[in-house]
Design a protein around this motif. Structure first.
Motif, PDB file in Angstrom:
ATOM      1  N   LYS A  10       8.223  -6.884   4.474  1.00 36.88           N
ATOM      2  CA  LYS A  10       8.640  -7.779   5.561  1.00 36.88           C
ATOM      3  C   LYS A  10       8.603  -7.037   6.896  1.00 36.88           C
ATOM      4  O   LYS A  10       8.198  -7.594   7.909  1.00 36.88           O
ATOM      5  CB  LYS A  10      10.050  -8.312   5.316  1.00 36.88           C
ATOM      6  N   ALA A  11       9.038  -5.773   6.893  1.00 33.65           N
ATOM      7  CA  ALA A  11       9.020  -4.969   8.115  1.00 33.65           C
ATOM      8  C   ALA A  11       7.588  -4.744   8.596  1.00 33.65           C
ATOM      9  O   ALA A  11       7.315  -4.807   9.800  1.00 33.65           O
ATOM     10  CB  ALA A  11       9.713  -3.635   7.884  1.00 33.65           C
ATOM     11  N   GLN A  12       6.676  -4.500   7.660  1.00 28.36           N
ATOM     12  CA  GLN A  12       5.275  -4.305   8.028  1.00 28.36           C
ATOM     13  C   GLN A  12       4.713  -5.586   8.642  1.00 28.36           C
ATOM     14  O   GLN A  12       4.010  -5.546   9.649  1.00 28.36           O
ATOM     15  CB  GLN A  12       4.451  -3.908   6.819  1.00 28.36           C
ATOM     16  N   GLU A  13       5.040  -6.712   8.047  1.00 29.01           N
ATOM     17  CA  GLU A  13       4.574  -7.996   8.573  1.00 29.01           C
ATOM     18  C   GLU A  13       5.149  -8.250   9.964  1.00 29.01           C
ATOM     19  O   GLU A  13       4.437  -8.668  10.883  1.00 29.01           O
ATOM     20  CB  GLU A  13       4.980  -9.111   7.613  1.00 29.01           C
ATOM     21  N   PHE A  14       6.430  -7.966  10.131  1.00 30.19           N
ATOM     22  CA  PHE A  14       7.079  -8.161  11.425  1.00 30.19           C
ATOM     23  C   PHE A  14       6.480  -7.242  12.485  1.00 30.19           C
ATOM     24  O   PHE A  14       6.211  -7.663  13.615  1.00 30.19           O
ATOM     25  CB  PHE A  14       8.585  -7.924  11.287  1.00 30.19           C
ATOM     26  N   LYS A  15       6.257  -5.968  12.120  1.00 27.74           N
ATOM     27  CA  LYS A  15       5.650  -5.013  13.040  1.00 27.74           C
ATOM     28  C   LYS A  15       4.263  -5.493  13.469  1.00 27.74           C
ATOM     29  O   LYS A  15       3.881  -5.389  14.631  1.00 27.74           O
ATOM     30  CB  LYS A  15       5.543  -3.639  12.365  1.00 27.74           C
ATOM     31  N   GLY A  16       3.524  -6.057  12.516  1.00 26.96           N
ATOM     32  CA  GLY A  16       2.207  -6.586  12.829  1.00 26.96           C
ATOM     33  C   GLY A  16       2.267  -7.735  13.807  1.00 26.96           C
ATOM     34  O   GLY A  16       1.461  -7.827  14.733  1.00 26.96           O
ATOM     35  N   ARG A  17       3.243  -8.616  13.619  1.00 29.88           N
ATOM     36  CA  ARG A  17       3.400  -9.738  14.551  1.00 29.88           C
ATOM     37  C   ARG A  17       3.712  -9.249  15.962  1.00 29.88           C
ATOM     38  O   ARG A  17       3.154  -9.743  16.946  1.00 29.88           O
ATOM     39  CB  ARG A  17       4.515 -10.669  14.090  1.00 29.88           C
ATOM     40  N   ILE A  18       4.604  -8.247  16.052  1.00 31.23           N
ATOM     41  CA  ILE A  18       4.976  -7.695  17.359  1.00 31.23           C
ATOM     42  C   ILE A  18       3.765  -7.036  18.018  1.00 31.23           C
ATOM     43  O   ILE A  18       3.475  -7.266  19.190  1.00 31.23           O
ATOM     44  CB  ILE A  18       6.131  -6.677  17.209  1.00 31.23           C
ATOM     45  N   THR A  19       3.053  -6.213  17.257  1.00 33.53           N
ATOM     46  CA  THR A  19       1.892  -5.503  17.803  1.00 33.53           C
ATOM     47  C   THR A  19       0.818  -6.485  18.252  1.00 33.53           C
ATOM     48  O   THR A  19       0.221  -6.324  19.323  1.00 33.53           O
ATOM     49  CB  THR A  19       1.308  -4.543  16.744  1.00 33.53           C
ATOM     50  N   GLU A  20       0.585  -7.504  17.439  1.00 28.03           N
ATOM     51  CA  GLU A  20      -0.423  -8.508  17.803  1.00 28.03           C
ATOM     52  C   GLU A  20      -0.018  -9.243  19.083  1.00 28.03           C
ATOM     53  O   GLU A  20      -0.831  -9.477  19.966  1.00 28.03           O
ATOM     54  CB  GLU A  20      -0.595  -9.494  16.655  1.00 28.03           C
ATOM     55  N   ARG A  21       1.255  -9.586  19.190  1.00 27.20           N
ATOM     56  CA  ARG A  21       1.742 -10.279  20.387  1.00 27.20           C
ATOM     57  C   ARG A  21       1.607  -9.404  21.626  1.00 27.20           C
ATOM     58  O   ARG A  21       1.198  -9.875  22.687  1.00 27.20           O
ATOM     59  CB  ARG A  21       3.203 -10.671  20.156  1.00 27.20           C
ATOM     60  N   ILE A  22       1.930  -8.109  21.498  1.00 22.41           N
ATOM     61  CA  ILE A  22       1.781  -7.183  22.633  1.00 22.41           C
ATOM     62  C   ILE A  22       0.316  -7.073  23.022  1.00 22.41           C
ATOM     63  O   ILE A  22      -0.031  -7.063  24.205  1.00 22.41           O
ATOM     64  CB  ILE A  22       2.375  -5.802  22.290  1.00 22.41           C
ATOM     65  N   GLY A  23      -0.563  -7.023  22.021  1.00 22.33           N
ATOM     66  CA  GLY A  23      -1.995  -6.959  22.291  1.00 22.33           C
ATOM     67  C   GLY A  23      -2.502  -8.187  23.028  1.00 22.33           C
ATOM     68  O   GLY A  23      -3.329  -8.086  23.936  1.00 22.33           O
ATOM     69  N   ARG A  24      -1.989  -9.350  22.649  1.00 26.48           N
ATOM     70  CA  ARG A  24      -2.394 -10.575  23.351  1.00 26.48           C
ATOM     71  C   ARG A  24      -1.893 -10.573  24.788  1.00 26.48           C
ATOM     72  O   ARG A  24      -2.619 -10.973  25.703  1.00 26.48           O
ATOM     73  CB  ARG A  24      -1.823 -11.804  22.641  1.00 26.48           C
TER      74      ARG A  24
END
Length: 57
Positions: A10-24
């Motif tokens: 779940k933490a990996q998935e959440f980290k991915g969402r945050i990183t993707e959002r920052i990238g956008r």
């Protein structure tokens, strides 16, 4: 599936969402890709573990 593994995925998935959002937000395609990869990887690991648990029963 143990609680520790569930939390890690779940933490990996959440980290991915945050990183993707920052990238956008910053229009950084590399960050978007990394975030998408982390998010999808976490989701697939969770799905695999759920399927494995379903066959055990």
């Amino acid at each position: 599936m143990s609680v520790g593994q569930t939390i890690k995925r779940k933490a990996q998935e959440f980290k991915g969402r945050i990183t993707e959002r920052i990238g956008r937000t910053t229009r950084n395609r590399r960050l978007q890709r990394e975030g998408r990869t982390d998010r999808v990887s976490g989701s697939l690991k969770q799905a695999g573990a759920k399927a494995k648990d379903a066959f055990r029963r």
